[in-house]
Design an enzyme around this catalytic site. Structure first.
Site, PDB file in Angstrom:
ATOM      1  N   ASP A 104       0.469  -1.400   0.104  1.00 38.73           N
ATOM      2  CA  ASP A 104      -0.093   0.329  -0.203  1.00 38.73           C
ATOM      3  C   ASP A 104       0.699   1.550   0.043  1.00 38.73           C
ATOM      4  OD1 ASP A 104      -2.187   1.330   0.752  1.00 38.73           O
ATOM      5  OD2 ASP A 104      -3.003   0.405   2.062  1.00 38.73           O
ATOM      6  N   ASP A 200      -3.258   4.564  -2.399  1.00 39.19           N
ATOM      7  CA  ASP A 200      -3.922   5.377  -1.146  1.00 39.19           C
ATOM      8  C   ASP A 200      -4.106   6.937  -2.350  1.00 39.19           C
ATOM      9  OD1 ASP A 200      -5.115   5.352   1.083  1.00 39.19           O
ATOM     10  OD2 ASP A 200      -4.069   6.939   1.297  1.00 39.19           O
ATOM     11  N   GLU A 250      -6.839   3.818  -5.523  1.00 39.80           N
ATOM     12  CA  GLU A 250      -8.058   3.650  -4.816  1.00 39.80           C
ATOM     13  C   GLU A 250      -8.725   5.572  -5.060  1.00 39.80           C
ATOM     14  OE1 GLU A 250      -9.556   4.642   0.039  1.00 39.80           O
ATOM     15  OE2 GLU A 250      -8.045   5.742  -0.312  1.00 39.80           O
ATOM     16  N   HIS A 323     -10.788  -1.864   4.901  1.00 46.26           N
ATOM     17  CA  HIS A 323     -10.712  -1.652   5.984  1.00 46.26           C
ATOM     18  C   HIS A 323     -11.053  -0.350   6.233  1.00 46.26           C
ATOM     19  CE1 HIS A 323      -8.163   0.689   3.725  1.00 46.26           C
ATOM     20  NE2 HIS A 323      -7.500   1.625   4.551  1.00 46.26           N
ATOM     21  N   ASP A 324     -11.674   0.410   5.493  1.00 45.81           N
ATOM     22  CA  ASP A 324     -12.597   1.589   5.735  1.00 45.81           C
ATOM     23  C   ASP A 324     -13.760   1.628   5.886  1.00 45.81           C
ATOM     24  OD1 ASP A 324      -9.930   2.848   5.583  1.00 45.81           O
ATOM     25  OD2 ASP A 324     -10.304   3.319   3.347  1.00 45.81           O
TER      26      ASP A 324
END
Ligand code: NOJ
Length: 571
Positions: A104, A200, A250, A323-324
């Site tokens: 990431d 990200d 993302e 995870h969000d």
């Protein structure tokens, strides 16, 4: 328009990805925080599930204001996760099992503890000053985690820009020296055998002029800045192509219409993006942290729109949790009597759409939201900041939490449930966030011992997908767009026609003759007839596929009689 099947079948299109949140996956040393050695212990589990790629959320040195999405040193491992030797060990153990590793990269911002920012904020003469974004006056733009997007810096008498927390200052991508540093970081990790990167908030890299007043949702103000595609093409040229790396970006604020600009192979940018359209389906348009009701017909429309937008012009990424987000069963499914069926239904959806599926840790055993009881049990910055704002407005804790429990990111971050021992076998110590008490019933050990479990259904579903080119590359056509409870579609490739029928409701649904002549390939109930609560069926149909194969075929063109579909549910 070329169909996807005509394009090269890249390895990452055939792959199934598993997302690991290292802090919560497995703690090998009893300090209550998951770590790299813990992940290495569990690789055979991932192999048993059928995973090809592991996406590791950030493991870099970080003060953890945002759990590692605030990086203080892009080339160092956070001590709580282990050492660089532990990382190299994990990479070797993965390679020996044929697992690929995706790191990431948090390149929209660094931590305010990064040496670049510490130097930049100390003096206007710092060589790193221009790595960040400074203004004499702030504008009214808001930060994603609450508050304004500009923070005053006493030492230099001006304001710096941050889309997220003040401790996450945005990097200034306009600066070519900064970009060269970022390419070097990517080369560093590629040199360690990493196969690709998850980038990200890639859509935020290039900033728009800070002039328009911010109204409505904030993502559109930050997404798709004027130079984002220039930067991504440079990244591709400098790093991705020479090192043959896979990327998934993302992409909040990117619409389906804009998506090919990022992922059309002809443009040479990214391989895939994560869109936010269904992530935001149960949120208000103005505020991502405010819950709102959702409808199945909207979910169908969103997933179908994204398939169409990228058909022949890129490749989709598929996810139902990360995870969000709260746990997918708590958002879209059932956490009571139909929990098992619902978990299997969503496994079927995720693994039969076109695109690369990303499974979030714990979804493969049907983990659900945690009954957090008070604000003190939450860990996320979104909870802490939201509560501070609520207090300033004089709101009660119970009132704040009634909303927040529906959107909290902490639900995804509770310990992975390995067995029925204390804290679900995640740690021998005290976990950094409480475990879901449900671990005694829902855990990996119990599910591996039960051939009818959610885990084994995922395993079978993954194997089926990999053995079925139509499920990977085949065209997708939605059937009966308006049905309020049934999500049905076909996947076709050559002479193979697969019908997927999902009852996304807790009631039985009569589907008439739909799929009557098909042969069951997989499903979560035995037998046929009316669909039972949260029933999922994948059927192989005999007959002509031509009708469904054309990318020009709209979802409304499909003749319902062909499939024997009962359209009574349609609006
Ligand atoms: C997106 C990440 O997924 C999220 O966890 C993080 O808080 C923000 N970007 C900021 O880096």
């Amino acid at each position: 328009m070329p169909t996807e099947a005509a394009e090269p079948r890249a390895w990452w299109k055939q792959a199934v990805v598993y997302q690991i949140y290292p802090r919560s996956f497995r703690d090998s040393d009893g300090d209550g925080v998951g770590d790299l050695r813990g992940i290495a212990e569990k690789l055979d589990y991932l192999v048993a599930l059928g995973i090809d790629i592991v996406w590791l959320c950030p493991v870099y040195a970080s003060p953890n204001v945002d759990n590692g999405y605030d990086v203080a040193d892009y080339r160092a491992i956070a001590p709580e996760f282990g050492t660089m030797a532990d990382f190299d060990h994990l990479a070797r153990e993965m390679a020996s099992r044929g697992l690929k590793l995706v790191m990431d990269l948090v390149f929209n911002h660094s931590s305010d503890q990064h040496r670049w920012f510490r130097s930049a904020r100390a003096s206007k003469d710092s060589p790193y000053r221009d790595y960040y974004i400074w203004r004499d006056e702030p504008n009214d733009w808001r930060a994603v985690f609450g508050g304004g997007a500009w923070t005053w810096n006493e030492a230099t008498g001006d304001w710096y820009f941050h889309i997220f927390a003040p401790e996450q200052p945005d990097l200034n991508w306009e600066n070519p020296a900064l970009r060269r540093e970022l390419w070097e970081i990517m080369r560093f990790w590629a040199g360690k055998g990493v196969a690709g990167f998850r980038l990200d908030v890639v859509s935020f890299f290039s900033k728009k002029p800070f002039d328009a007043p911010q109204q409505g949702g904030i993502f559109p103000f930050y997404a798709n800045g004027p130079k984002v595609h220039e930067y991504l093409r440079e990244m591709r040229r400098e790093v991705l192509d020479p090192l043959d790396l896979m990327t998934v970006g993302e992409a909040p604020g990117v619409t389906a219409e804009e998506a090919p600009l990022y992922v059309d192979p002809a443009r040479g940018e990214l391989d895939m993006i994560f869109h936010f359209d269904h992530a935001g389906i149960d949120r208000t348009p103005e505020d991502f942290w405010k819950p709102a009701p959702w409808k199945l017909s909207d979910l169908k429309e969103i997933l179908t729109r994204w398939d169409r937008a990228l058909a022949g012009r890129g490749w989709n990424s598929l996810y139902l949790g990360n995870h969000d987000l709260p746990r997918l069963l708590s958002r879209f499914g059932d956490t009571g009597a139909h929990r098992q069926a619902a978990a299997k239904l969503f496994a079927t959806l995720l693994l039969t759409l076109r695109g690369t599926p990303y499974i979030y840790q714990g979804d493969e055993i049907g983990m659900i939201n945690t009954p957090f009881e008070n604000i003190g049990e939450y860990r996320d910055i979104v909870a802490r900041n939201g509560w501070a704002e609520a207090q300033a407005q004089g709101r009660a804790e119970s009132e704040f939490l009634a909303d927040h429990i529906l959107v909290s990111r902490d639900h995804a971050r509770t310990p992975m449930q390995w067995d029925a021992s204390s804290h679900g076998g995640f740690t021998a110590g005290a976990p950094w966030i409480r475990a879901n008490p449900d671990f005694s019933a829902t855990n990996v050990a119990a599910q591996r011992a039960d051939s009818d479990s959610v885990f084994h259904y995922y395993r079978r579903m993954i194997a089926l997908r990999k053995a079925t080119p139509a499920l990977i590359h085949g065209d997708y056509v939605l059937i009966d767009a308006g049905h309020p409870d049934v999500f049905a579609y076909v996947r076709t490739l050559g002479d193979v026609l697969l019908l997927v029928v999902l009852n996304v409701s807790g009631s039985a649904v009569d589907i008439g003759d739909l799929g009557r002549d098909g042969a069951t390939v997989i499903g979560n109930y035995d037998g046929r007839g009316a669909l039972r609560p949260f029933e999922a069926r994948v059927l192989r149909m005999a007959g002509e596929t031509g009708e469904f194969a054309s990318p020009a075929c709209s979802m409304n063109d499909v003749d319902p009689v062909y499939m024997g579909l009962d359209r009574r549910g349609e609006a």
